[in-house]
Scaffold this active site. Structure first.
Site, PDB file in Angstrom:
ATOM      1  N   TYR A  81     -40.807 -16.849   7.189  1.00  0.00           N
ATOM      2  CA  TYR A  81     -41.665 -16.225   8.220  1.00  0.00           C
ATOM      3  C   TYR A  81     -42.257 -15.584   7.058  1.00  0.00           C
ATOM      4  CZ  TYR A  81     -46.389 -15.228  11.429  1.00  0.00           C
ATOM      5  OH  TYR A  81     -47.006 -15.110  11.546  1.00  0.00           O
ATOM      6  N   ASP A  82     -41.177 -14.280   7.471  1.00  0.00           N
ATOM      7  CA  ASP A  82     -41.983 -12.395   7.192  1.00  0.00           C
ATOM      8  C   ASP A  82     -42.273 -12.857   5.328  1.00  0.00           C
ATOM      9  OD1 ASP A  82     -41.368 -11.549   9.820  1.00  0.00           O
ATOM     10  OD2 ASP A  82     -39.200 -10.961   9.237  1.00  0.00           O
ATOM     11  N   ARG A 123     -48.783 -12.133  24.727  1.00  0.00           N
ATOM     12  CA  ARG A 123     -49.429 -11.297  23.730  1.00  0.00           C
ATOM     13  C   ARG A 123     -50.651 -12.249  23.822  1.00  0.00           C
ATOM     14  NH1 ARG A 123     -46.896  -8.788  18.139  1.00  0.00           N
ATOM     15  NH2 ARG A 123     -46.747 -10.812  17.606  1.00  0.00           N
ATOM     16  N   ALA A 182     -36.770 -14.806   9.144  1.00  0.00           N
ATOM     17  CA  ALA A 182     -37.049 -14.373   7.521  1.00  0.00           C
ATOM     18  C   ALA A 182     -38.218 -15.067   6.585  1.00  0.00           C
ATOM     19  CB  ALA A 182     -35.305 -14.271   7.149  1.00  0.00           C
ATOM     20  N   LYS A 232     -34.478  -3.642  18.079  1.00  0.00           N
ATOM     21  CA  LYS A 232     -36.070  -4.178  18.658  1.00  0.00           C
ATOM     22  C   LYS A 232     -35.197  -6.147  18.945  1.00  0.00           C
ATOM     23  CE  LYS A 232     -40.044  -6.030  15.524  1.00  0.00           C
ATOM     24  NZ  LYS A 232     -39.579  -8.195  15.971  1.00  0.00           N
ATOM     25  N   CYS A 242     -22.664 -50.705  22.546  1.00  0.00           N
ATOM     26  CA  CYS A 242     -22.337 -49.061  22.785  1.00  0.00           C
ATOM     27  C   CYS A 242     -23.047 -49.028  23.787  1.00  0.00           C
ATOM     28  CB  CYS A 242     -22.351 -48.906  20.669  1.00  0.00           C
ATOM     29  SG  CYS A 242     -21.437 -46.630  20.737  1.00  0.00           S
ATOM     30  N   LYS A 285     -35.391  -4.989  10.080  1.00  0.00           N
ATOM     31  CA  LYS A 285     -34.721  -5.832  10.357  1.00  0.00           C
ATOM     32  C   LYS A 285     -33.307  -6.104   9.624  1.00  0.00           C
ATOM     33  CE  LYS A 285     -37.881  -8.272  12.129  1.00  0.00           C
ATOM     34  NZ  LYS A 285     -38.230 -10.005  11.797  1.00  0.00           N
ATOM     35  N   CYS A 305     -17.316 -45.857  22.376  1.00  0.00           N
ATOM     36  CA  CYS A 305     -17.336 -47.491  22.473  1.00  0.00           C
ATOM     37  C   CYS A 305     -15.404 -48.744  22.394  1.00  0.00           C
ATOM     38  CB  CYS A 305     -18.894 -48.013  22.813  1.00  0.00           C
ATOM     39  SG  CYS A 305     -18.485 -48.912  20.608  1.00  0.00           S
ATOM     40  N   GLU A 324     -40.395  -6.288  26.571  1.00  0.00           N
ATOM     41  CA  GLU A 324     -40.269  -7.381  26.296  1.00  0.00           C
ATOM     42  C   GLU A 324     -39.538  -8.465  27.449  1.00  0.00           C
ATOM     43  OE1 GLU A 324     -41.228  -7.807  22.909  1.00  0.00           O
ATOM     44  OE2 GLU A 324     -39.772  -9.557  21.801  1.00  0.00           O
TER      45      GLU A 324
HETATM   46  S1  IVH Z   1     -43.118  -1.276  19.956  1.00  0.00           S
HETATM   47  C1  IVH Z   1     -47.641  -1.688  18.875  1.00  0.00           C
HETATM   48  N1  IVH Z   1     -40.578  -1.959  20.816  1.00  0.00           N
HETATM   49  O1  IVH Z   1     -41.266  -6.520  18.016  1.00  0.00           O
HETATM   50  C2  IVH Z   1     -46.086  -1.549  18.492  1.00  0.00           C
HETATM   51  N2  IVH Z   1     -41.588  -3.582  19.655  1.00  0.00           N
HETATM   52  O2  IVH Z   1     -42.699  -7.569  15.773  1.00  0.00           O
HETATM   53  C3  IVH Z   1     -45.704  -1.785  20.226  1.00  0.00           C
HETATM   54  N3  IVH Z   1     -40.210  -5.458  19.844  1.00  0.00           N
HETATM   55  O3  IVH Z   1     -44.590  -7.546  19.487  1.00  0.00           O
HETATM   56  C4  IVH Z   1     -44.034  -2.317  19.310  1.00  0.00           C
HETATM   57  N4  IVH Z   1     -38.275  -5.001  20.604  1.00  0.00           N
HETATM   58  O4  IVH Z   1     -42.968  -7.996  20.615  1.00  0.00           O
HETATM   59  C5  IVH Z   1     -41.690  -1.954  19.893  1.00  0.00           C
HETATM   60  N5  IVH Z   1     -38.649  -1.682  21.224  1.00  0.00           N
HETATM   61  C6  IVH Z   1     -39.316  -1.722  20.416  1.00  0.00           C
HETATM   62  C7  IVH Z   1     -39.634  -3.858  20.469  1.00  0.00           C
HETATM   63  C8  IVH Z   1     -40.785  -4.421  19.944  1.00  0.00           C
HETATM   64  C9  IVH Z   1     -39.130  -5.801  20.377  1.00  0.00           C
HETATM   65  C10 IVH Z   1     -40.733  -6.891  19.941  1.00  0.00           C
HETATM   66  C11 IVH Z   1     -42.083  -6.405  20.516  1.00  0.00           C
HETATM   67  C12 IVH Z   1     -43.723  -6.646  19.288  1.00  0.00           C
HETATM   68  C13 IVH Z   1     -42.809  -6.995  17.866  1.00  0.00           C
HETATM   69  C14 IVH Z   1     -43.288  -6.084  16.768  1.00  0.00           C
END
Ligand code: IVH
Length: 724
Positions: free
Chosen positions: A48-49, A151, A46, A130, A452, A328, A425, A188
């Site tokens: 980082y975002d 990646r 969060a 996700k 200790c 998220k 101890c 993933e």
């Molecule tokens: S689609 C072009 N689907 O989330 C983008 N990504 O922040 C294709 N991730 O790098 C990604 N679950 O590592 C997609 N169901 C899902 C995902 C997913 C996890 C991850 C993935 C991606 C990151 C994006």
């Protein structure tokens, strides 16, 4: 003045924006490195975002200021230098984030506007969990797996095919009679909760690194140089996307997912085709409710426009597709019950209370231990055994105890009381006092600094350090091996190593080999041919170390006192004590008196807190035993008593009070000590002489009351022979 960092993006001037974009580029790139290359993120997703969002907001206001090294122009960090690098056929992108339902509606609004679709025209989505792991690209040629890449920076990744071949979920071959010529599956790699717990248990037993969460464990496991290790980690995989293909088995994302499934790839069983945003948001809520029971971490839902022709039209914007968004989940809290409050002893003897709670899943991870840092924290939150508590994972990593639900407290519970005995101890554990404020510190510490078991490595390391026994070549790693072998349990054992040369050399050999292996790895070559030579070298270096230990069997008093690791007693205090007492015997004799604390307190430069810490140390029987052992092998060199012949102050205890005008207090003290006098900080019956300058107060009154001789600075100069 508000710093630039705290200003809203909308309030920044152009000059401030330049500075802020530079700061964000640097900071985000640092976090990318930690995340992608070291698998060791230091902030939550969060946070980082939020940094990236701010960067995006400022860039949207000042498009001309976008830096070439801006995070918006990159996807991840450069790959680590261990595996062969591979260029992705198509970049591996990331996703934009949505945090609220409104963000999701905005996303769909943008898509409709871009495509020129009216509100009532159908726009189907696929919603998928996700997965919180790391993405991986798998290249199949004629249906056979030929390459697997992480990646990396989105353009170039690492070829981890040897490791990927150990993942059961990933087919080595397409399950199809006529597979496509080329097909790159993306998805993933992740680790299940059950596996994560088992692996961490194994790691802990072996004294290896404990992983903070399943994502880190998965990343660390996929990037192992030895595929056998990866195989033991039982990684899993879900397919959710693709890159280069010779032909596509469908016209929608949904259809391709079904084909992937038919070809033998695991596709998340929850994935769902949704006709509109209402269905998508309902899915989000449903999965969020199930999240804790899935058995693996997910951190949101990804929505993808289903029709591939629309995806193609939408294309990409900088690092993310316009046709997908990640919705998220908020940071999660959960309730559980405190079964027990246990206490752990850290390497420096600090006792930490930890609440063992009934295992509960928080944000997809099972939590059963929550550190409460110190006894004040437990008292402030009034956490008791049996309490129902709210826990959360801060930054999705470290579990925290948020609060107690008092209404649910069972009858008859007692406030928690921190033990005053070290659980490792059995020695006394005392609350430290701040030297300056005289107030208790938050930490409670075990006073057994010499033996200790929880502290012993750290303490031995201090014992042999340059300012103390100064034994070169005894590093922390080797000390740990000596402790593990049972050859050393306390400082005295260092001096008997020479009596068991074979055992010693066996341990040293292990140490030497691990250093050689590390060096060989660094050089990139095995140094096997040098083995014979190294055996000989090992023996010589080992003997040299034994000789270095032997050479320190005679040690000056101040170094000896310092080596004991008494809290608050650093180099200066150790020197003060040595100069004051001259000999170990005199020091010990003073400590044995009933008025020891008051006497120590009288020494100039030593206050009550230090005096008490010294007394506590010597009162602890474990310390006295360890000292008795040590003194069998070590000879302490006394500090020479300066009986400058004819010195009229030799042997006297002198107190300086008030201000001196012709010399500094330190100078006067040094002179007195060099003439064989002791300098005390307060006046007592034992004081022989008080040197009083202008402004002298209570010490002068006390001297007069006790009938102690008082002289002024000039008389002192005459007496000590110091010329101004
Ligand atoms: S689609 C072009 N689907 O989330 C983008 N990504 O922040 C294709 N991730 O790098 C990604 N679950 O590592 C997609 N169901 C899902 C995902 C997913 C996890 C991850 C993935 C991606 C990151 C994006």
């Amino acid at each position: 003045m508000t710093s630039i960092k705290d200003k809203d993006a909308a309030q920044l001037s152009e000059g401030e924006a330049v500075k802020e974009l530079a700061r964000l580029a640097k900071e985000i790139s640092g976090h990318d490195k930690l995340y992608y290359q070291e698998d060791e993120p230091s902030i939550s997703d969060a946070e980082y975002d939020a940094l990236r969002r701010r960067n995006g907001e400022i860039e949207a206001r000042f498009p001309s200021l976008v830096r070439p090294d801006s995070p918006s122009q990159r996807i991840g960090s450069k790959p680590a230098e261990r595996f062969e690098k591979v260029r992705h056929s198509r970049p591996m992108l990331s996703l934009d984030n949505a945090f609220t339902d409104e963000d999701v509606c905005d996303f769909l609004g943008r898509v409709r506007r871009f495509l020129g679709l009216a509100e009532d025209q159908e726009l189907a989505l696929v919603a998928e969990p996700k997965i919180d792991g790391l993405s991986c690209s798998l290249r199949y040629e004629q249906g056979e797996l030929v390459m697997a890449a992480t990646r990396g920076d989105g353009t170039e990744g690492e070829n981890v095919i040897a490791n990927v071949r150990t993942i059961d979920d990933i087919p080595q071959k397409f399950r199809a009679k006529k597979p496509p010529d080329i097909f790159e599956v993306r998805g993933e790699v992740y680790m299940s909760h059950a596996n994560f717990a088992a692996i961490n248990k194994r790691q802990e037993k072996a004294g290896d690194k404990i992983f903070a969460n399943p994502r880190n464990a998965a990343a660390g496991s996929l990037r192992q140089l030895d595929p056998k290790i990866t195989a033991r980690r039982h990684l899993r995989f879900f397919a959710y996307h693709w890159a280069e293909t010779s032909n596509l088995p469908g016209e929608t994302h949904w259809e391709v997912l079904q084909a992937l499934k038919a070809w033998g790839f695991p596709v998340n069983p929850l994935a769902k085709r949704c006709r509109n945003v209402e269905e998508a948001l309902e899915f989000y809520n449903e999965v969020q409710r199930k999240r804790a029971d899935l058995g693996y971490d997910i951190d949101g839902i990804v929505y993808k426009i289903d029709r591939l022709d629309l995806q193609n039209r939408l294309g990409f914007v900088s690092r993310s597709p316009r046709w997908a968004i990640a919705h998220k989940f908020p940071a999660e809290q959960a309730e559980s019950v405190v079964e027990r409050i246990a206490v752990y002893v850290g390497r420096t003897g600090v006792l930490t209370p930890v609440a063992h709670i009934k295992p509960v899943t928080v944000g997809g991870v099972v939590v059963q231990n929550v550190s409460m840092h110190n006894e004040d924290e437990v008292a402030r939150k009034d956490v008791r055994e049996g309490d129902t508590v709210v826990v959360q994972r801060a930054g999705d990593v470290i579990p925290q105890l948020v609060r107690v639900i008092e209404e649910r407290r069972p009858k008859g519970t007692e406030p928690y009381k921190m033990p005053e005995i070290c659980p490792a101890c059995g020695s006394h554990a005392v609350r430290e006092v701040n030297e300056k404020t005289g107030q208790p510190e938050v930490a409670r510490r075990c006073v057994n600094t010499l033996s200790c078991p929880a502290q012993v490595v750290e303490r031995l390391y201090y014992f042999v350090s340059r300012a103390a026994f100064d034994i070169e070549g005894l590093g922390g790693e080797f000390l740990q091996l000596l402790l593990d072998s049972g050859l050393v349990k306390e400082p005295a054992d260092l001096f008997t190593l020479k009596d068991h040369p074979e055992d010693f050399h066996a341990v040293f050999k292990k140490h030497f080999e691990s250093i050689s292996a590390r060096n060989a790895e660094k050089r990139g070559k095995a140094a096997a041919s040098k083995k014979v030579k190294e055996d000989k070298t090992e023996y010589l270096v080992g003997n040299k170390l034994l000789a270095a230990i032997e050479a320190r069997r005679k040690v000056p008093l101040d170094r000896f006192i310092l080596a004991l690791g008494i809290p608050h007693v650093g180099e200066t205090t150790a020197k003060l004590l040595a100069r004051f007492f001259h000999s170990w015997d005199a020091f010990i004799a003073a400590l044995q008196s009933d008025t020891a604390v008051a006497e120590l307190d009288e020494i100039e430069g030593i206050g009550e807190v230090i005096a008490q810490a010294i007394k506590d140390f010597f009162d602890e029987k474990h310390n006295r035993h360890a000292l008795d052992h040590l003194l069998k092998y070590v000879e302490i060199e006394n500090v020479a008593v300066q009986t400058a012949s004819g010195s009229p102050v030799a042997g006297m205890t002198i107190v300086f009070t008030g201000s001196l005008e012709k010399m500094t207090r330190n100078e006067a003290k040094a002179r007195a000590e060099s003439l064989g006098a002791k300098v005390a900080g307060s006046v007592s019956k034992k004081t022989d002489l008080v040197v009083a300058g202008p402004g002298a107060g209570s010490k002068l009154t006390e001297a007069e009351k006790l009938g102690v001789k008082v002289i002024d600075e000039d008389a002192w100069i005459a007496l000590s022979g110091t010329s101004a």
